[in-house]
Enzyme design. Sequence first.
Site, short mmCIF file in Angstrom:
data_model
loop_
_atom_site.label_atom_id
_atom_site.label_comp_id
_atom_site.label_asym_id
_atom_site.label_seq_id
_atom_site.Cartn_x
_atom_site.Cartn_y
_atom_site.Cartn_z
N CYS A 68 48.24 53.90 42.77
CA CYS A 68 48.33 52.44 42.80
C CYS A 68 49.55 52.02 41.98
CB CYS A 68 47.05 51.86 42.20
SG CYS A 68 47.06 50.07 42.07
N CYS A 121 41.86 37.12 37.43
CA CYS A 121 42.70 38.32 37.30
C CYS A 121 43.42 38.35 35.96
CB CYS A 121 43.72 38.33 38.44
SG CYS A 121 44.97 39.61 38.29
N CYS A 173 40.90 47.43 39.18
CA CYS A 173 41.54 46.27 39.81
C CYS A 173 41.54 45.09 38.86
CB CYS A 173 40.73 45.81 41.01
SG CYS A 173 40.76 46.92 42.36
N1 SAH Z 1 48.74 40.59 44.00
C1 SAH Z 1 48.17 41.33 45.05
C2 SAH Z 1 47.97 42.79 44.73
C3 SAH Z 1 47.48 43.11 43.34
S1 SAH Z 1 45.84 42.61 42.94
C4 SAH Z 1 46.87 40.72 45.50
O1 SAH Z 1 46.36 39.85 44.81
O2 SAH Z 1 46.39 41.08 46.56
C5 SAH Z 1 44.89 43.85 43.82
C6 SAH Z 1 43.46 43.42 44.10
O3 SAH Z 1 42.71 43.33 42.87
C7 SAH Z 1 43.34 42.06 44.77
O4 SAH Z 1 42.54 42.17 45.91
C8 SAH Z 1 42.67 41.21 43.73
O5 SAH Z 1 41.89 40.21 44.35
C9 SAH Z 1 41.85 42.20 42.96
N2 SAH Z 1 41.49 41.80 41.61
C10 SAH Z 1 42.22 41.06 40.75
N3 SAH Z 1 41.55 40.89 39.58
C11 SAH Z 1 40.38 41.55 39.71
C12 SAH Z 1 39.28 41.78 38.83
N4 SAH Z 1 39.26 41.30 37.59
N5 SAH Z 1 38.26 42.52 39.29
C13 SAH Z 1 38.29 43.05 40.53
N6 SAH Z 1 39.30 42.88 41.39
C14 SAH Z 1 40.33 42.13 40.99
FE1 SF4 Z 2 46.36 37.09 42.02
FE2 SF4 Z 2 47.09 39.59 42.69
FE3 SF4 Z 2 48.64 38.11 41.09
FE4 SF4 Z 2 46.32 39.01 40.16
S1 SF4 Z 2 48.06 40.26 40.78
S2 SF4 Z 2 47.16 36.92 39.93
S3 SF4 Z 2 45.06 38.93 42.01
S4 SF4 Z 2 48.14 37.67 43.22
#
Ligand code: SAH
Ligand code: SF4
Length: 401
Positions: free
Chosen positions: A156, A170, A390
């Site tokens: 990843c 996030c 994630c």
């Molecule tokens: N920015 C992109 C890719 C990185 S985040 C995106 O948002 O798709 C990768 C994944 O992790 C996304 O599906 C997001 O929804 C998820 N994610 C973010 N914070 C999380 C958390 N605290 N717990 C579980 N999944 C999370």
């Molecule tokens: Fe949203 Fe993905 Fe950016 Fe986290 S990394 S703030 S899930 S877009």
Amino acid sequence: MLSPAVSAHTKQLFRLDTNRPVVGSGPVLFGLDAEALAASMVEIGEPAWRGRQLAEAMYRQRVAELDKATTLPRVLRSRLVTEGWAIGRPRIVQTFVSKDETERYLVEGQIRDTHTVEAVWMPDGDGGEAGDGSNADVPNRSNHKSAKDWARATICVSSQVGCAVNCQFCLTAKLGLQRNLSAGEIAGQVVAVLDKHAVEIGKERVNIVFMGMGEPLLNYDNWMAAVRLLVKEVGISPQRMTVSTSGIVPGIVRFAEEPPDVRPKLAISLNAPNDEIRSEIMPINRKWPIEAVLDAVRKIRLRPRERITFEYVLLGGVTDQPEHAQQVARLVRRSGLPVKVNLIAWNPGPGIAYQMPQAEAVERFKRALVAEGVPVYVRRPRGRDIYAACGQLKRTIEAVK
Ligand code: SAH
Ligand code: SF4
């Protein structure tokens, strides 16, 4: 001092951030493709095929120092080194190992600022839910042929330091956007990790997911240049790569135009059953609501059997209720797209006031989708104890110098 014979591509690398020193004092090579490397060799009076040799050395043999690129003549190597040329491949500077064997790396980028980049290694995949529906069944470890203790793995990688998108659940969002990563920094995370685990491309099964820190489609050119490097120079199939986006419509439209031989698979972070809840937890939805995202996704010419992944983070009490599952099923049907849903139980982080979903709520949500005929996987959390799961990638502001 820069040699006057630096190619345009190399100069571009230097311009990434002119205020900060970069690796070495001359051209940085990692991140350039064979063609750009050939051009820079020609500019210093060398034959163009030296560029191909350099590409082979950096991306296939994973040579990290110019003087170890023994396919090049010794005189040329020492000339390049003397003139300050460097491979400048991102280096793993710190490793955290989880009890589930996930590893999280802090990677020093090509720009010597205070930021490191984060990448994660997940041996035996992440249970098949990395956006690649084909690996849902974990093979019996005792059966696999490799001497290593993994049968396949998922790497990843990050596309930016921090993120500007501001999803409320996030941890990366808390950083704001610090900077974009260069193509070399994105592809370099992969090559550094492949090197660390001595992965044999073509023999061993590795998936790449662009699901680390950042929004890949908001760093489109660098991210896609990294994908092309990984496909053409490193030799990884784009069908083994999945990019995840929060739903950046112009980015998805561009993505739809990429030729199939370099286009990865797509995952959309849906995360909510309707626009109302989505706008609350992902403010970006006010700009590009669900239907606009789906319209853009419909432009992609999917490969036979290819599916779009909808990622769905279950937030306890907020997005994990039975009516939400019904709405997601309807949304999937309405989309007319071949979709599979990846359920992710929310991983907690400091300063974020959501609740983890109950195990029963996750199970109930999954069963409801199955009953509606929607392919669904529950992604098991990996490396939570080392903040590798994630949405937990954040421990990034750490001085490397
Ligand atoms: N920015 C992109 C890719 C990185 S985040 C995106 O948002 O798709 C990768 C994944 O992790 C996304 O599906 C997001 O929804 C998820 N994610 C973010 N914070 C999380 C958390 N605290 N717990 C579980 N999944 C999370
Ligand atoms: Fe949203 Fe993905 Fe950016 Fe986290 S990394 S703030 S899930 S877009």
